[in-house]
Design an enzyme around this catalytic site. Structure first.
Site, PDB file in Angstrom:
ATOM      1  N   GLU A  46      22.436  17.244  46.402  1.00  0.00           N
ATOM      2  CA  GLU A  46      23.430  18.072  45.385  1.00  0.00           C
ATOM      3  C   GLU A  46      24.582  17.182  45.247  1.00  0.00           C
ATOM      4  O   GLU A  46      25.473  16.820  46.088  1.00  0.00           O
ATOM      5  CB  GLU A  46      23.683  19.392  45.933  1.00  0.00           C
ATOM      6  CG  GLU A  46      24.784  19.771  45.148  1.00  0.00           C
ATOM      7  CD  GLU A  46      25.442  21.403  46.523  1.00  0.00           C
ATOM      8  OE1 GLU A  46      24.958  21.608  47.333  1.00  0.00           O
ATOM      9  OE2 GLU A  46      26.109  21.811  45.907  1.00  0.00           O
ATOM     10  N   ASP A  63      24.877  21.504  50.151  1.00  0.00           N
ATOM     11  CA  ASP A  63      25.874  22.190  50.956  1.00  0.00           C
ATOM     12  C   ASP A  63      25.468  23.429  51.745  1.00  0.00           C
ATOM     13  O   ASP A  63      24.786  24.045  51.403  1.00  0.00           O
ATOM     14  CB  ASP A  63      27.265  22.330  50.222  1.00  0.00           C
ATOM     15  CG  ASP A  63      27.835  20.917  49.651  1.00  0.00           C
ATOM     16  OD1 ASP A  63      27.504  20.028  49.925  1.00  0.00           O
ATOM     17  OD2 ASP A  63      28.495  21.060  48.553  1.00  0.00           O
ATOM     18  N   ASP A  67      26.672  26.147  51.777  1.00  0.00           N
ATOM     19  CA  ASP A  67      27.662  27.329  51.407  1.00  0.00           C
ATOM     20  C   ASP A  67      26.771  27.966  50.505  1.00  0.00           C
ATOM     21  O   ASP A  67      25.632  27.699  50.095  1.00  0.00           O
ATOM     22  CB  ASP A  67      28.937  26.987  50.872  1.00  0.00           C
ATOM     23  CG  ASP A  67      28.858  25.660  49.511  1.00  0.00           C
ATOM     24  OD1 ASP A  67      27.659  25.639  49.119  1.00  0.00           O
ATOM     25  OD2 ASP A  67      29.650  25.171  49.168  1.00  0.00           O
TER      26      ASP A  67
END
Ligand code: 0RA
Length: 658
Positions: free
Chosen positions: A442, A520, A522
């Site tokens: 990403e 990530d 998150d």
């Protein structure tokens, strides 16, 4: 006794002892090579044991003698399955000279020998017989309730501790099986409520009017809390119709009612429910004797043929397609189609890599006739729905035509640019796919770190810019137009599809054995992972099925003090590290919370997440295609409330950002 009789008797004894040796070898073989019988000795194989026992009760339900099956995960992680069928026969087995029950429990493949008339599952994933479960259990007890009596027998690793004995009186009839999986065989012996729930839900849809229950008696559940109910009931009155409604719960439907076909005129009973929705994906699921045939086979071919021919004829007869300048093909008839087919085959031949492809040639014609007969009637009786469906098919053909043009353009461009590989790909040096891996990362910045950190000999990096297209909502020609998606196809070396069959994927050119999604840790990262997974699920299903797709797991914390540091993946690990480092020393312990890949330098990213020696990869596997379809359509669809509910329930990342 005549000599003739004597000879016969001694021959019988010979046969008997030979048989019993055979029996021992049989179950020993299962213990020696468990994977040959149940697939693997991991999470999947473990849960297989439960399916195997439940399948026997389901067979009894299909024969019409059982209405309820209760599955319990006991406090000690053993499993109890109770059914209210006739009970496994206990009388003396003539040839074996012992109770039929003991034969069923200790002889490989002895399961279906009593009732030739019912449809027994043979071959395929299940159907290895309850004796396999017995062989792979450190302890198993079976109780049979029959004709007012209760009989029992206990085994250890498949060996009876004593003959079948009378254990008292009983009311009603049924079979109760309790087993403890052998922890010297399985990598894990902890059952997951959710995995069992998915299979029982599926079985409830496939076998209407049978009540299945799942109870978890363990104090600490798999979530470490009591966030799921202790008992869940699975019951369906309308069977496949409800199955399709469940699969399409988050899609907008094209017609009001699910089309339902129950055709029992030939040798092969066919049950089928289908509905068109406004999405662009095909969700066709098929079962043979309750086994999900993910590789398809003759029944699926018959379904496709019947559907295509019937709809094509209706479309032509209605005059709606006379002005069309291009062909309608099979794919077009299945765009936006959700269907579940369940056929019962007396002696199924399962083929293919995972033994989930039906081979019986006679089934193709049977399903074809069932589908064309029933669907022709339906279309005639429901002209409004029929027109809506044909219009949808024409739209699909038009879009496919546009997609093909876009695709041809891409392919031409690729030829012009030499290697054809995307400019953003940092390829690895090795050209052997077996040892090569690609990280789909990403963001350009994390991509840059990954490029620095990788071992360029065998690791390639493909950075993606921001979020990739939600393929659940986009039309096909937009998908093939999308830059990031084109990059994935060309980097992987996977064929985009032929002109005639846009979904026929050619994965023989796959350039990397491991395709690793790295995002990530998150909420955004997990959303991107879900988007990429949706894409793989819808457009490169073969890779998922092959086990080529992995998810990287970057650490969540770095605990450090002075020169010592420790990466942690869970709160427990973090707390333990803080404890350990904090002991007795003066300087203070600090905790660094990683949210993004970009917060790590190249060396850190390599050692925690990319180095095969030290990293943890999660392999993406799909146990239930139907359940995966339901979940992806929910996560990526328009309806917000169910998505929120799911995310809250499975919120691995929710507390991370808090
Ligand atoms: C064959 C014959 C009969 C019962 C069963 C199989 C049977 C097997 C299982 C396995 C789990 N639960 C089961 N319930 C029933 C009975 C034949 C008869 O009673 O005449």
């Amino acid at each position: 006794m005549t000599t003739e009789e004597l000879r016969k008797r001694s021959k019988e004894q010979e046969e008997y002892s030979a048989d019993s040796i055979q029996v021992l070898e049989g179950l020993e073989a299962v213990r020696k090579r468990p994977a040959m019988y149940i697939g693997d000795v991991g999470v999947r194989g473990l849960h297989h044991l439960v399916y195997e026992v439940v399948d026997n009760s389901i067979d009894e339900a299909m024969a019409g003698f059982c209405t309820r099956i209760d599955v319990t995960i006991n406090e000690d992680n053993s499993i109890t399955v109770v059914d209210n069928g006739r009970g496994i026969p206990v009388e003396m087995h003539e040839k074996e000279q012992r109770s039929a029950l003991e034969v069923v429990m200790t002889v490989l493949h002895a399961g279906g020998k009593f009732d030739k008339d019912t449809y027994k599952v043979s071959g395929g994933l299940h159907g290895v017989g309850v004796s396999c479960v017995n062989a792979l259990s450190s302890r198993l007890t079976v109780d049979v309730l029959r004709q007012g009596k209760r009989w029992t027998q206990t085994y250890e690793r498949g060996k009876p501790l004593a003959p079948v004995s009378l254990a008292g009186d009983s009311e009603g009839s049924g079979t109760v099986t309790t087993f403890m999986p052998d922890n010297t065989i399985f990598q894990t012996t902890e059952f997951k409520f959710e995995i069992l729930a998915v299979r029982l839900r599926e079985l409830a849809f496939l076998n209407k009017n049978v009540l299945l229950t799942l109870t978890d008696k363990r104090e600490v559940t798999e979530n470490g809390s009591d966030s799921h109910p202790v008992t869940e009931n699975f019951y369906s009155e309308r069977g496949l119709i409800e199955f399709v409604e469940y699969l399409d719960a988050n899609r907008e439907r094209l017609t009001d009612k699910v089309i339902y076909i129950d055709y029992d005129k030939g040798d092969t009973p066919v049950e089928l429910a289908l509905q068109y929705n406004t999405s662009f994906s095909e969700n066709v699921h098929s079962y043979v004797n309750n086994i999900n045939t993910i590789e398809g086979g003759t029944h699926l071919a018959g379904f496709r043929r019947g559907l295509t021919r019937t709809l094509k004829k209706y479309a032509e007869d209605s005059g709606m397609t006379t002005k069309l300048k291009f062909d309608i093909n099979g794919d077009d008839f299945r765009e936006g189609l959700t269907s579940v087919m369940s056929v019962k085959v007396a002696e199924p031949q399962f083929e293919g890599q995972t033994k989930t492809k039906l081979g019986n040639s006679e089934v193709m014609g049977a399903v074809d006739i069932a589908v064309s007969t029933a669907l022709t009637n339906y279309l005639e009786e429901n002209p409004k729905d029929a027109r809506a469906i044909v219009q949808k098919v024409i739209l699909a053909a038009t879009a496919r035509h546009a997609a093909r043009k876009a695709r041809e353009l891409v392919q031409r461009k690729n030829v012009l640019s030499g290697s054809g590989l995307p400019g953003k790909l940092a390829d690895c040096a090795d050209r052997d796919p077996a040892v090569s891996e690609i990280f789909i990362v990403e963001g350009d910045s994390a991509g840059g770190t990954a490029k620095q950190g990788r071992d360029r000999r065998f690791q390639a990096i493909l950075p993606l810019r921001g979020k990739i297209l939600n393929v659940e909502k986009a039309m096909q020609h937009r998908i093939f137009d999308n830059e990031e998606i084109k990059n994935i196809f060309t980097a992987l070396g996977v064929n985009i599809g032929t002109a005639d069959d846009s979904k026929a994927l050619n994965i023989t050119g796959l350039r990397y054995a491991k395709v690793i999604i790295m995002t990530d840790a998150d909420v955004d990262g997990s959303h991107i992972t879900t988007l990429i997974m949706t894409f793989f699920f819808r457009y490169m299903y073969e890779l998922v099925q092959n086990g080529n797709i992995y998810i990287a797991t970057p650490p969540l914390y770095l605990v450090h003090k002075g020169k010592s540091e420790k990466y942690c993946w869970t709160e427990e690990e973090r707390d333990a590290a803080v404890q350990e480092m904090g002991q007795g020393k003066e300087s203070s312990v600090t905790i660094q919370r990683y949210k993004g890949l970009g917060e790590m330098n190249a060396e850190q990213l390599w050692s925690t997440t990319m180095n095969p020696e030290t990293r943890t990869l999660r392999q993406v596997t799909i146990d239930s295609a139907a359940e995966a379809d339901h979940i992806f359509s929910m996560l990526m669809g328009d309806e917000v409330p169910p998505r929120r509910e799911f995310i809250e329930k499975h919120a691995k990342y929710a507390n991370i950002d808090a």
